[in-house]
Design a protein around this motif. Structure first.
Motif, PDB file in Angstrom:
ATOM      1  N   LEU A  21      56.809   6.941 -42.761  1.00 38.47           N
ATOM      2  CA  LEU A  21      57.017   8.147 -41.268  1.00 38.47           C
ATOM      3  C   LEU A  21      55.565   8.154 -41.146  1.00 38.47           C
ATOM      4  CD1 LEU A  21      58.496   7.039 -38.725  1.00 38.47           C
ATOM      5  CD2 LEU A  21      59.504   9.848 -39.355  1.00 38.47           C
ATOM      6  N   GLY A  22      55.378   9.328 -41.393  1.00 31.32           N
ATOM      7  CA  GLY A  22      53.909  10.259 -41.402  1.00 31.32           C
ATOM      8  C   GLY A  22      53.897  10.779 -42.619  1.00 31.32           C
ATOM      9  N   GLY A  23      53.829  10.556 -43.526  1.00 33.96           N
ATOM     10  CA  GLY A  23      52.922  11.661 -44.898  1.00 33.96           C
ATOM     11  C   GLY A  23      51.615  11.457 -44.839  1.00 33.96           C
ATOM     12  N   ALA A  24      50.812  11.862 -45.806  1.00 34.69           N
ATOM     13  CA  ALA A  24      49.250  12.091 -45.752  1.00 34.69           C
ATOM     14  C   ALA A  24      48.556  10.631 -46.133  1.00 34.69           C
ATOM     15  CB  ALA A  24      49.070  13.051 -46.485  1.00 34.69           C
ATOM     16  N   GLU A  25      49.528  10.269 -47.354  1.00 39.62           N
ATOM     17  CA  GLU A  25      49.042   8.971 -47.850  1.00 39.62           C
ATOM     18  C   GLU A  25      48.997   8.224 -46.519  1.00 39.62           C
ATOM     19  OE1 GLU A  25      49.272   5.899 -51.477  1.00 39.62           O
ATOM     20  OE2 GLU A  25      51.135   7.655 -51.265  1.00 39.62           O
ATOM     21  N   MET A  26      50.133   8.450 -45.841  1.00 37.95           N
ATOM     22  CA  MET A  26      50.306   6.944 -45.062  1.00 37.95           C
ATOM     23  C   MET A  26      49.323   7.031 -44.299  1.00 37.95           C
ATOM     24  SD  MET A  26      51.003   5.875 -41.678  1.00 37.95           S
ATOM     25  CE  MET A  26      52.152   6.970 -40.983  1.00 37.95           C
ATOM     26  N   HIS A  27      49.208   8.688 -43.462  1.00 40.12           N
ATOM     27  CA  HIS A  27      48.303   8.213 -42.416  1.00 40.12           C
ATOM     28  C   HIS A  27      46.377   8.561 -42.769  1.00 40.12           C
ATOM     29  CE1 HIS A  27      51.366   9.612 -39.507  1.00 40.12           C
ATOM     30  NE2 HIS A  27      51.037   9.869 -39.347  1.00 40.12           N
ATOM     31  N   ALA A  28      46.808   8.590 -44.341  1.00 40.07           N
ATOM     32  CA  ALA A  28      45.107   8.218 -44.733  1.00 40.07           C
ATOM     33  C   ALA A  28      44.524   7.326 -44.617  1.00 40.07           C
ATOM     34  CB  ALA A  28      45.194   9.461 -46.588  1.00 40.07           C
ATOM     35  N   SER A  29      45.280   5.868 -45.128  1.00 39.54           N
ATOM     36  CA  SER A  29      45.521   5.005 -45.470  1.00 39.54           C
ATOM     37  C   SER A  29      45.526   3.638 -44.293  1.00 39.54           C
ATOM     38  CB  SER A  29      46.108   4.253 -46.771  1.00 39.54           C
ATOM     39  OG  SER A  29      46.905   4.904 -47.314  1.00 39.54           O
ATOM     40  N   ILE A  30      46.973   3.914 -44.306  1.00 43.30           N
ATOM     41  CA  ILE A  30      47.327   3.029 -43.447  1.00 43.30           C
ATOM     42  C   ILE A  30      47.219   3.381 -41.493  1.00 43.30           C
ATOM     43  CG2 ILE A  30      49.208   1.511 -42.848  1.00 43.30           C
ATOM     44  CD1 ILE A  30      50.169   2.735 -45.035  1.00 43.30           C
ATOM     45  N   SER A  31      47.375   4.566 -41.154  1.00 43.66           N
ATOM     46  CA  SER A  31      47.834   4.684 -39.626  1.00 43.66           C
ATOM     47  C   SER A  31      45.982   4.601 -39.040  1.00 43.66           C
ATOM     48  CB  SER A  31      48.181   5.373 -39.338  1.00 43.66           C
ATOM     49  OG  SER A  31      47.911   7.418 -39.348  1.00 43.66           O
ATOM     50  N   GLY A  32      44.955   5.696 -40.750  1.00 45.12           N
ATOM     51  CA  GLY A  32      43.539   5.846 -40.155  1.00 45.12           C
ATOM     52  C   GLY A  32      44.033   6.982 -39.780  1.00 45.12           C
ATOM     53  N   THR A  33      44.681   8.465 -39.264  1.00 46.95           N
ATOM     54  CA  THR A  33      44.805   9.416 -38.610  1.00 46.95           C
ATOM     55  C   THR A  33      44.640  10.107 -39.126  1.00 46.95           C
ATOM     56  OG1 THR A  33      46.989   8.463 -37.375  1.00 46.95           O
ATOM     57  CG2 THR A  33      46.351  11.227 -37.001  1.00 46.95           C
ATOM     58  N   VAL A  34      44.421  10.551 -40.692  1.00 52.93           N
ATOM     59  CA  VAL A  34      43.998  12.075 -40.535  1.00 52.93           C
ATOM     60  C   VAL A  34      42.663  11.555 -41.966  1.00 52.93           C
ATOM     61  CG1 VAL A  34      44.198  13.283 -42.865  1.00 52.93           C
ATOM     62  CG2 VAL A  34      45.905  13.078 -41.585  1.00 52.93           C
ATOM     63  N   ASP A  35      41.610  12.560 -42.090  1.00 55.77           N
ATOM     64  CA  ASP A  35      39.896  12.618 -41.792  1.00 55.77           C
ATOM     65  C   ASP A  35      39.912  12.742 -43.603  1.00 55.77           C
ATOM     66  OD1 ASP A  35      38.960  11.606 -38.941  1.00 55.77           O
ATOM     67  OD2 ASP A  35      39.683  13.907 -38.626  1.00 55.77           O
TER      68      ASP A  35
END
Length: 545
Positions: free
Chosen positions: A219-233
């Motif tokens: 739902l909102g983990g670091a790996e998801m946001h880094a590789s899927i949502s593209g939210t985390v730099d």
């Protein structure tokens, strides 16, 4: 040692003890819980982040002090805001304290973060947010959510600050849920550690709202946001690596200038800083010469008093503090002389009461403030005043007109204004000396200082008379004992409200300081203000002369 000297030292000792307790946040259990999750506390993170040996100028330590007791309190308003060097650049750091109610946002949390953003915006300081918060403290949502000094204003400020080109870096190092998720995403750069969560709604709320079963990581983990949502730099394994990356990013910033030294070589003060305790008195009936206090603060031989023989109830002068030029406007707490125009018999003389602002003093201060603005010299206002002089002679001399002139000159200043409350700061005197309502860049205060609409004794007597009159209209008889009990209760309540910690708890003071560190504190404030852009032409509008 005098009683008043002892009182000032005692107030300082008590302040130091209270400050240490606040810095413990949620206490040993909260700290242990944070470590058990493999995370550093807010203060440990700041220590890892700032330059070794860097001076920390913490703001809002006493925010929420004594408030929210129904919910167990919120030390420091569950957030740490401090100005410190990172990568050689003066930076505002905002770190949620997850040891206090999981870093939840109380009403004062919002106000404290907004104040930190305001200081950073005005001085163009980069902002680093170390995010670890459960979001809004729901029992108080009506005081957190909707207004211009509440939760949403933080995000509005993120967007406006970014548009002004002031760098903002956010590092998610724990929880970041619901509306709080907008803060880091509105920053220029976003980092996130493993095990952290960033989502508008957690797994339980998603299940309740749409019936979907989903794991926290998906739902909102670091790996998801880094590789899927593209939210985390940047995805980082732990706090230490994340903070190292933040430091590297700060050192790569070519837009923010490095910290600057004072423009003039510094000189030690004429007397030792501890001399303040021997000179100053917080007792309303005692007198002292504020110039003697300033001798412990300003560089020796740098003091140039402006119109020293005129309007003596306010002292104005140009000075340097550790090499930083400034203009000082200070209330005089001793009897002074006033020479008035005369007829055939020549000028007449009168005596000015201590700590009171007279018409000619306000005129002098207004002109001095204008001159500092012309020369782009930062202003320091040293408060110890009961307010403006009242009575027939004062009114006929135009005290309202002169006071308005001073307020106008101060309000329209384009240079940084720093306020220091050393004694009392009452009524319109607080306004004229750049009280909180008049946009001081920073407000500092000594532990024994007081701030209110009027002194406790006068206020208590006034409130008592109002109360007795109301009782009399209702036909109630009040004997002398009951009268004394009422007066004592009102005085106690007013004493509490005029205590500087009461004001600091509500965000009216940025920093309570130890009196013998005043020189260092003001020098640090001037250094922080050195990046304050002085824009436009100084104008006052219409003045009554």
């Amino acid at each position: 040692m005098s009683t008043t000297t002892s009182d000032l030292r005692q107030s300082t000792t008590e302040y130091i003890a209270e400050a240490e307790t606040i810095r413990e946040g949620g206490g040993a259990k909260g700290i242990e819980r944070q470590h058990r999750h493999g995370r550093l506390t807010a203060r440990e993170r700041i220590e890892h982040l700032i330059d070794p040996g860097g001076h920390r100028f913490e703001c809002g330590l006493f925010a929420a002090h004594g408030m929210y007791q129904k919910y167990g309190g919120a030390p420091g308003a569950s957030v740490v805001t401090t100005i410190a060097p990172v990568g050689g650049r003066m930076t505002m750091i905002v770190a949620n304290d997850a040891t206090v109610k999981a870093g939840a946002f109380f009403p004062m949390t919002c106000k404290k973060i907004i104040r930190a953003q305001t200081i950073a915006e005005r001085a163009r300081l980069p902002l680093i947010y170390l995010v670890d918060s459960a979001g809004v403290f729901l029992p108080l949502q009506e005081d957190v959510f909707p207004d211009t000094d509440d939760f949403g204003r933080v995000f509005r400020n993120n967007a406006v600050i970014s548009a002004k080109g002031i760098p903002q870096i956010a590092a998610i190092m724990g929880n970041c849920v619901a509306g709080g998720g907008y803060l880091p995403v509105l920053c220029d750069v976003l980092l996130m550690t493993e095990g952290s969560g960033l989502y508008l709604a957690g797994p339980a709320l998603v299940k309740a709202a749409i019936g979907q079963n989903v794991e926290s990581e998906d739902l909102g983990g670091a790996e998801m946001h880094a590789s899927i949502s593209g939210t985390v730099d940047y995805r980082e394994p732990d706090d230490e690596q994340c903070l190292k990356r933040v430091r590297d990013l700060m050192m790569a910033d070519m837009k923010t200038p490095p910290m600057q030294d004072a423009p003039i070589e510094s000189a030690p003060p004429a007397v030792e800083p501890d001399h303040i305790y021997e000179v100053f008195s917080s007792e309303p009936r005692d007198q002292y010469d504020v110039v003697d206090v300033l001798a412990s603060v300003v560089d020796e031989h740098s003091w140039n008093e402006y119109r020293s023989e005129f309007g003596e109830s306010i002292v104005c002068g140009y000075a340097r503090i550790n090499g930083w030029p400034c203009g000082i406007v200070a209330n005089q707490r001793k009897l002074t002389n006033r020479v008035m125009p005369g007829g055939k018999d020549g000028p007449s003389r009168a005596v000015n009461m201590p700590a009171v602002i007279y018409a000619e003093s306000a005129d002098k201060a207004a002109r001095f403030i204008m001159d500092c603005n012309q020369k782009h010299i930062p202003l320091i206002f040293v408060h110890d005043t009961t307010g403006f002089m009242v009575g027939r002679d004062s009114e006929q001399a135009g005290i309202i007109r002169s006071g308005a002139k001073m307020v106008n000159a101060m309000s329209n200043s384009i240079v940084p204004k720093i306020s220091l409350i050393t004694g009392g700061s009452y009524g319109a005197g607080n306004y004229a000396m750049c009280g909180r309502a008049f946009d001081p860049f920073l407000t500092l205060a000594w532990p024994s200082s007081r701030c209110a609409v009027m002194g406790a004794q006068i206020a208590a007597s006034t409130l008592l008379q109002i109360d007795l009159a109301a009782r009399k209209r209702r036909g109630e008889e009040v004997d002398e004992q009951a009268r004394e009990e009422l007066l004592a209760a009102i005085t106690e309540s007013y004493d509490t409200q005029q205590d500087i910690r009461y004001g600091a708890a509500r965000g009216w003071v940025d920093r309570i300081i130890e009196p013998h560190h005043t020189r260092d504190e003001l020098a640090a404030a001037l250094q922080i203000a050195s990046t304050f852009p002085i824009e436009g032409t100084y104008q006052t509008g219409v003045l009554q002369t």
